[in-house]
Motif scaffolding. Structure first.
Motif, PDB file in Angstrom:
ATOM      1  N   GLU A  47       0.828  -1.209   0.000  1.00  0.00           N
ATOM      2  CA  GLU A  47       0.000   0.000   0.000  1.00  0.00           C
ATOM      3  C   GLU A  47       0.863   1.260   0.000  1.00  0.00           C
ATOM      4  N   LYS A  50       2.099   1.745  -3.547  1.00  0.00           N
ATOM      5  CA  LYS A  50       1.002   2.211  -4.387  1.00  0.00           C
ATOM      6  C   LYS A  50       0.815   3.717  -4.229  1.00  0.00           C
ATOM      7  N   HIS A  54       1.417   6.645  -7.085  1.00  0.00           N
ATOM      8  CA  HIS A  54       0.297   7.528  -7.399  1.00  0.00           C
ATOM      9  C   HIS A  54       0.777   8.980  -7.407  1.00  0.00           C
TER      10      HIS A  54
END
Length: 330
Positions: A47, A50, A54
């Motif tokens: 996570e 990610k 982003h």
């Protein structure tokens, strides 16, 4: 007072890591703090990666680095920024690498061998490895490391554990991330050799491409104040370019001062003799050293540069007395 070999700090990765670790205070208790929450951290890493990517894809300046072909990636590169997304093969490739790095980091015993991993992270974002077109500016690397520190802080504070464990783990990660950042910045300091070379008039005959190539032959040296860099009469196997600090060349009738952009030691290399003068630092001095083997390579590839160097050496030789002759009667 503990003594440090400052030259070794620049050249020996393990020595550099041990200094940083001891100075910052990263010790066994920090390793234990990370180990205590290791299982929870492993689950959090995907996570975190990610969110990192982003943010990287939200800016054209940071996203552009994924347009160039990634070294070792089998996926074809995108044709433009517009084709980039988190689903693109090259982005997934980099995300996998980032996750692998984080897993290696948190699972490492944090002995001196980790210096190789930390150093590789810095090197891979400069033209020194992989694709030479990938050159991430330092400001972007600093932003990325700052974001990583914040993401880790956010996740650690949310762990289902006691406050002392959270605090100890936060402190441990702050220390190791500062050490990582040093191993990143050192490569940007080295990459600036090209800029420093452009300050030296001698290199004015070279193209940017040739300066980049020659920069790889120069070795940085940090010398402490009041130290002899060369001694008159000794054999000379290298010359030096000054990038910061000042030296005195001990010649008659009075010493000659040299500073950033100047060079010395070329007489022994050009004419194959011994040093003609002592050279002493006036303070901390950062040098770039060109050794004889690399000098001889330059002779073949840069004849105009070497001719200019020869003319300077001849002119200086006329103003400097020859070194004393030592005769061994044994």
């Amino acid at each position: 007072m503990e003594k440090l070999d400052e030259q070794r700090l620049e050249l020996d990765l393990a020595y550099r890591y041990e200094f940083l670790k001891n100075f910052i205070g990263f010790g066994d208790e920090d390793v234990a703090a990370i180990r205590k929450v290791l299982a929870e951290l492993v689950v959090l890493m995907p996570e975190i990666v990610k969110e990192q990517y982003h943010k990287l894809l939200a800016y054209d300046a940071t996203a552009r680095h994924f347009v160039e072909r990634q070294h070792g990636c089998a996926s074809p590169p995108p044709e433009s920024l517009a084709d980039l997304s988190a689903k693109h093969g090259q982005v997934k490739f980099r995300m996998d690498h980032m996750q692998s790095y984080l897993m290696q980091l948190i699972g490492h015993p944090f002995d001196s061998k980790i210096a190789v991993l930390l150093d590789a992270v810095g090197k891979m974002h400069t033209p020194k490895t992989g694709n030479p077109k990938i050159n991430v500016p330092l400001v972007q690397m600093n932003a990325f490391m700052g974001m990583l520190a914040d993401l880790l802080t956010e996740r650690l504070l949310a762990l289902n554990t006691d406050d002392d464990t959270k605090i100890n783990c936060l402190r441990a990660f702050q220390k190791i991330l500062w050490i990582q950042n040093d191993f990143i910045v050192r490569h940007y300091a080295a990459a600036d050799i090209q800029s420093l070379m452009r300050m030296v008039p001698l290199f004015g005959v070279l193209t940017s491409a040739r300066i980049d190539e020659l920069a790889g032959l120069l070795r940085p040296r940090l010398v402490q104040p009041d130290k002899y860099i060369v001694r008159r009469g000794e054999s000379g196997d290298s010359m030096f370019f000054i990038t910061s600090g000042f030296v005195e060349v001990m010649v008659e009738p009075e010493p000659v001062g040299l500073g950033p952009g100047d060079f010395f030691g070329e007489i022994a290399l050009v004419f194959g003799g011994r040093r003609t003068a002592d050279v002493v630092t006036l303070g901390y001095c950062q040098l770039l050293e060109l050794r004889r083997a690399d000098f001889e390579q330059c002779l073949k590839t840069e004849p105009e540069l070497m001719e200019r160097l020869r003319r300077v050496a001849e002119a200086r030789l006329q103003t400097e007395p020859p070194p004393p002759l030592h005769i061994d009667f044994s």
